[in-house]
Design a protein around this motif. Sequence first.
Motif, PDB file in Angstrom:
ATOM      1  N   ARG A   1       0.816  -1.215   0.000  1.00  0.00           N
ATOM      2  CA  ARG A   1       0.000   0.000   0.000  1.00  0.00           C
ATOM      3  C   ARG A   1       0.851   1.267   0.000  1.00  0.00           C
ATOM      4  NH1 ARG A   1      -2.953  -3.648   3.378  1.00  0.00           N
ATOM      5  NH2 ARG A   1      -4.943  -4.218   2.377  1.00  0.00           N
TER       6      ARG A   1
ATOM      7  N   THR B   1      -3.801  -5.808  -5.190  1.00  0.00           N
ATOM      8  CA  THR B   1      -3.611  -5.575  -6.622  1.00  0.00           C
ATOM      9  C   THR B   1      -4.942  -5.345  -7.331  1.00  0.00           C
ATOM     10  OG1 THR B   1      -3.565  -7.976  -7.033  1.00  0.00           O
ATOM     11  CG2 THR B   1      -1.453  -6.868  -6.708  1.00  0.00           C
TER      12      THR B   1
ATOM     13  N   HIS C   1      -7.546  -3.935  -5.967  1.00  0.00           N
ATOM     14  CA  HIS C   1      -7.992  -2.595  -5.566  1.00  0.00           C
ATOM     15  C   HIS C   1      -7.299  -1.503  -6.378  1.00  0.00           C
ATOM     16  CE1 HIS C   1      -9.490   0.590  -2.975  1.00  0.00           C
ATOM     17  NE2 HIS C   1      -8.245   1.023  -2.822  1.00  0.00           N
ATOM     18  N   TYR C   2      -5.993  -1.690  -6.614  1.00  0.00           N
ATOM     19  CA  TYR C   2      -5.233  -0.683  -7.357  1.00  0.00           C
ATOM     20  C   TYR C   2      -5.235  -0.934  -8.864  1.00  0.00           C
ATOM     21  CZ  TYR C   2      -3.539   0.690  -2.749  1.00  0.00           C
ATOM     22  OH  TYR C   2      -3.455   1.106  -1.437  1.00  0.00           O
ATOM     23  N   ARG C   3      -5.897  -2.003  -9.281  1.00  0.00           N
ATOM     24  CA  ARG C   3      -5.999  -2.371 -10.693  1.00  0.00           C
ATOM     25  C   ARG C   3      -4.628  -2.691 -11.285  1.00  0.00           C
ATOM     26  NH1 ARG C   3     -10.134   1.509 -13.807  1.00  0.00           N
ATOM     27  NH2 ARG C   3      -9.981  -0.264 -15.257  1.00  0.00           N
ATOM     28  N   TRP C   4      -3.795  -3.320 -10.464  1.00  0.00           N
ATOM     29  CA  TRP C   4      -2.545  -3.870 -10.947  1.00  0.00           C
ATOM     30  C   TRP C   4      -2.804  -5.320 -11.374  1.00  0.00           C
ATOM     31  CZ3 TRP C   4       0.899  -2.759  -6.022  1.00  0.00           C
ATOM     32  CH2 TRP C   4       0.956  -1.389  -5.797  1.00  0.00           C
TER      33      TRP C   4
ATOM     34  N   SER D   1       1.025   2.756  -3.516  1.00  0.00           N
ATOM     35  CA  SER D   1      -0.282   2.941  -4.146  1.00  0.00           C
ATOM     36  C   SER D   1      -0.310   4.062  -5.177  1.00  0.00           C
ATOM     37  CB  SER D   1      -1.350   3.205  -3.082  1.00  0.00           C
ATOM     38  OG  SER D   1      -1.055   4.393  -2.354  1.00  0.00           O
ATOM     39  N   GLU D   2       0.554   5.058  -5.018  1.00  0.00           N
ATOM     40  CA  GLU D   2       0.525   6.198  -5.944  1.00  0.00           C
ATOM     41  C   GLU D   2       1.394   5.988  -7.173  1.00  0.00           C
ATOM     42  OE1 GLU D   2       1.462   9.718  -3.748  1.00  0.00           O
ATOM     43  OE2 GLU D   2      -0.283   9.549  -2.426  1.00  0.00           O
TER      44      GLU D   2
END
Length: 269
Positions: free
Chosen positions: A165, A203, A205-208, A168-169
């Motif tokens: 996390r 992943t 959640h962050y669309r990785w 995340s940016e």
Amino acid sequence: MATEFASVLSAPPSGRHRCLVIDHQRYAQAVILRNRPVPWHDAVAYANFFNQAQDLLKPDFTLFDIGAMYEFLIDSDETLVKAMSARSRTGYALKTLLQDEDAAARVRDVVSVLSQTAAAPLALRVPSPLGWLARTHVLSGAGSVHDLTADHAENSSMYMADWLRRLSELPVSLLLLDTRGEGSEHQLPTVDLAAYTPIANVTDHYRWTLGERTHDGVRIAGSSLTGVAIPQDYWRDESATAPAGDFLIADIPPDAVPETVLAQLARLT
């Protein structure tokens, strides 16, 4: 904003018909740095070194090895190792490592500079949770790999999920869990990717895109897509041919002759 993994596969930035992911850390150190130390301590110097290799080899991803940078940090920081060794409880060393603010900030700074300067989409390679647990468990003196079972994988993945996390940016397209240290021949049990659900939740959640780096290549979570590893001998023998696969992943050996490497790269159209 990160470029979606599927978009890179459908239109590789290099112009190749098939996407090529290159792990060039060892090769670039040998050829570009002439076996001098990798400048992990300086984000700008590292990005300059890394991008020289990218310009030379033109992979379709910017593949950064987070595990290798953490190895550098461990080797250069006795205080960190002492903190990891303060308790013998299984998982304490890994949790301490991943919660270290200075180490996390230094990794994030390097990845941030790299993501801003590299032309290709960002991919990160990290040790698998069980593999990283084993490394820190032994390093801290807490015990041996024989203490560990597949049941330890989920707790380790929770520590890693919390740590991820922090990134995340960053515009991450692909996260690869390197599971090549798992399996009976490495004294660690084989763990199904489903055991790493906490990481998959991050992943998602962050669309990785989440992938698993194996000896044979890459498996993509929730997909039938497979990346096939190019054999090491491909880079040493101009008569060798590349394997079939949805995309290719390469770890160029450090002793490969640069002229042969470039000739073999040119064949991967």
